[in-house]
Design an enzyme around this catalytic site. Structure first.
Site, PDB file in Angstrom:
ATOM      1  CB  SER A   1      35.098  38.898  42.704  1.00  0.00           C
ATOM      2  OG  SER A   1      35.137  40.238  42.272  1.00  0.00           O
TER       3      SER A   1
ATOM      4  CG  ASP B   1      36.947  43.814  44.264  1.00  0.00           C
ATOM      5  OD1 ASP B   1      38.144  44.177  44.226  1.00  0.00           O
ATOM      6  OD2 ASP B   1      36.466  43.021  43.437  1.00  0.00           O
TER       7      ASP B   1
ATOM      8  CG  ASP C   1      39.449  39.926  43.703  1.00  0.00           C
ATOM      9  OD1 ASP C   1      38.489  40.683  43.911  1.00  0.00           O
ATOM     10  OD2 ASP C   1      39.692  39.428  42.588  1.00  0.00           O
TER      11      ASP C   1
ATOM     12  CG  ASP D   1      39.441  42.091  40.563  1.00  0.00           C
ATOM     13  OD1 ASP D   1      38.615  42.559  41.384  1.00  0.00           O
ATOM     14  OD2 ASP D   1      39.217  41.079  39.880  1.00  0.00           O
TER      15      ASP D   1
END
Length: 571
Positions: free
Chosen positions: A143, A300, A302, A304
């Site tokens: 993340s 960010d 990834d 999400d």
């Protein structure tokens, strides 16, 4: 085994990765470095694995990834006949290596694998699990952590991160495995040729785009709104999908931050690639000084979570918190869906317990039921699943958490920054056509519902001693909790680990309905609040402070008083 015995074992067996071999040789004779890498196994839980990349049982490497995947494979083969798994990965160092290592273990255990041909966002993994009717999923990401970290998130067949029950079973199976001799593996290319590993096709990606676009409310206004956007994917997975969605809804004036456009796990221009913090957005903000956009958008690694900054009216740019963006999106969705006649009967919005309470007032205003869940978007996804099981999935209109995660539809079961980026731009475009800036829209919300100032403070505790100190702090707050914080009386104390809610004035104790979790909540006079919990992925204690007051200035004073007391508690 002792840390030194484990070190010797790894020196003998960890020979596939030259980086690990070099690291093991480099720390030879350094007892502190060896202890840090081997004093424990990297913890597996509902968040999967997350840790520093490197050699050892307490590090992310192909061996810890393989061992975790073997445990996951054993669980899937126990629970299902002929299971299959979808895999995606982000731009982090070794993410592609770890995803292939996981695929090789699954294939060796007779489990079919569907893997993306290139890095893709977390929501695309959740989508693939559901679209391909898989029984599990793996997302290789850490993340928003610094570049030295990587991680490994596990998903169930519903597209949510794994449940507590599933995580416990997998952990038991992992613990029974020797990291070197207990794992089955195979060759990626050979399994690809046999058809046991397959690449996920463009049709799955296109269907994902269509489902995101279906969440639009006023996208027809976007092409002529004149909205100007600066976008940064922070060297992550959002670059292609976010830009594609914005193009499709007609947001044409998008300036991409070149230094952060392409995948780069070193994150050289934002060492902490977290859209919650100004430092990560600094390069994007320098673009704003030249481009003068209506909105800076940052996803960010990834993709999400998404953060924004908007013109502050004084020549600069103000960052909005996840609480503020989430509350504004909820009000926008409610107001516009009612206006267009698309609001479902008995609508539901879902938030986590650490997310702003202004949502309760917005829900009351528009007749929307607000459901509180534990921290973690999987609990929001779980609520969508409950509605789906009753044939009422359309009642869900929005879910969000304070840490910049949002989702407006049930097509995936994790937060989706592709969907959120579209909605934020659409909302900004709509307000622009009304002559309202996002700054004004936020102030209008606070005038209507009152000022809610939410702040997150993280207290860092590194290493083995840090982990023990975190436990001592939580135990102390639990067993000898304060009766006043920041000069405000504690009116109610909730211990989610014990499952109890205590009224301080009357002594009455009620049972909490949410699952057990290591969370403490202090409800203070005047509608203020403080919630404390250890992070599930990092060595830190998080403190969520809510200061409620008539004005921002008054709320800031209260917030600082509460924070000062907690700073003392964390020593």
């Amino acid at each position: 085994m002792s840390e030194m015995e484990l070190y010797d074992l790894w020196c003998k067996n960890a020979k596939e990765d030259p980086d690990l071999k070099a690291e093991l040789e480099e720390i030879r004779g350094d007892s502190e470095a060896i202890n840090d890498r081997f004093y424990r196994d990297l913890e597996f839980g509902t968040g999967g694995l997350r840790g520093v990349i490197g050699a050892g049982t307490n590090r992310m490497n192909i061996y810890t990834v393989r061992r975790a995947t073997q445990g996951f494979a054993d669980y899937l083969n126990q629970e299902y006949d002929n299971p299959s798994v979808a895999i995606s990965y982000d731009s982090r160092i070794k993410s592609d290596v770890f995803s292939k290592a996981a695929a090789e273990v699954l294939a060796a255990n007779g489990i079919k694998v569907h893997i993306y041909t290139e890095l893709m966002p977390t929501p695309c993994l959740s989508w693939a699990v559901r679209a391909l009717k898989c029984q599990g999923g793996i997302m290789v990401t850490a993340s928003h952590n610094p570049a030295k970290y990587n991680g490994y998130k596990v998903y169930g067949e519903d597209g949510c991160q794994i449940t507590l029950r599933g995580a416990e079973i997998i952990l038991d199976k992992i613990n029974s495995l020797d990291v070197f001799t207990g794992v089955k593996t195979s060759d990626f290319n050979e399994e690809l040729a046999k058809g046991n590993i397959k690449y996920i096709g463009e049709d799955i990606i296109e269907d994902f785009y269509k489902r995101v676009l279906a969440e639009g409310i006023n996208t027809d206004l976007c092409p002529t709104s004149g909205l100007k956007v600066v976008y940064t994917p922070l060297n992550g997975t959002g670059n292609k999908p976010v830009r594609e969605i914005l193009k499709r809804i007609g947001i044409a004036d998008v300036t991409v931050v070149k230094e952060q456009e392409n995948p780069d796990g070193n994150f050289t221009t934002c060492p902490y690639p977290n859209p919650e913090i100004r430092e990560a957005l600094q390069v994007g903000l320098s673009y704003c000084d030249k481009v003068k956009p209506d909105l800076l958008l940052a996803t960010d690694p990834d993709c999400d979570r998404v953060g924004i900054a908007v013109p502050d009216g004084n020549g600069g740019y103000a960052l909005f918190s996840g609480n503020e963006v989430g509350a504004m999106l909820l009000e926008y969705i409610c107001e516009q869906r009612i206006k267009k006649g698309t609001m479902p009967k008995n609508p539901i919005a879902v938030k986590t317990i650490v997310t702003t309470d202004i949502v309760n007032l917005i829900g009351k205003e528009y007749g929307v039921e607000i459901i509180d869940v534990l921290t973690g978007f999987k609990f929001i996804g779980e609520q969508i699943g409950f509605l789906e099981a009753k044939g009422e999935e359309n009642r869900y209109i929005f879910g969000f958490e304070e840490s910049y995660g949002y989702l407006s539809g049930g097509y995936v079961r994790d937060k989706d920054a592709v969907d959120a980026s579209m909605l934020i731009c659409e909302m900004a475009a709509y307000y622009r056509t009304q002559g309202i800036t996002l700054m004004q829209a936020r102030e209008n919300m606070y005038k209507k519902y009152g000022m809610f100032l939410q702040t997150l403070y993280s207290f860092q505790f590194e290493g083995e001693s840090g982990m023990k100190h975190m436990e001592e702090i939580m135990t102390g707050l639990r067993e000898n909790h304060p009766t006043a914080i920041g000069g405000l009386k504690v009116e109610r104390f909730e211990d989610y680990k014990a499952g109890t809610s205590k009224n301080i004035a009357t002594g009455e104790v009620k049972e909490l309905t949410l699952p057990k979790s290591n969370v403490l909540a202090f409800y203070l006079e005047g509608g203020c609040k403080a919630i404390v919990r250890p992070s599930g992925t990092e060595p830190k204690i998080k403190t969520y402070i809510t200061a409620k007051a008539p004005t921002r200035a008054e709320a800031e004073v209260i917030e600082q008083q509460i924070y000062a007391d907690f700073t003392q508690s964390m020593k």
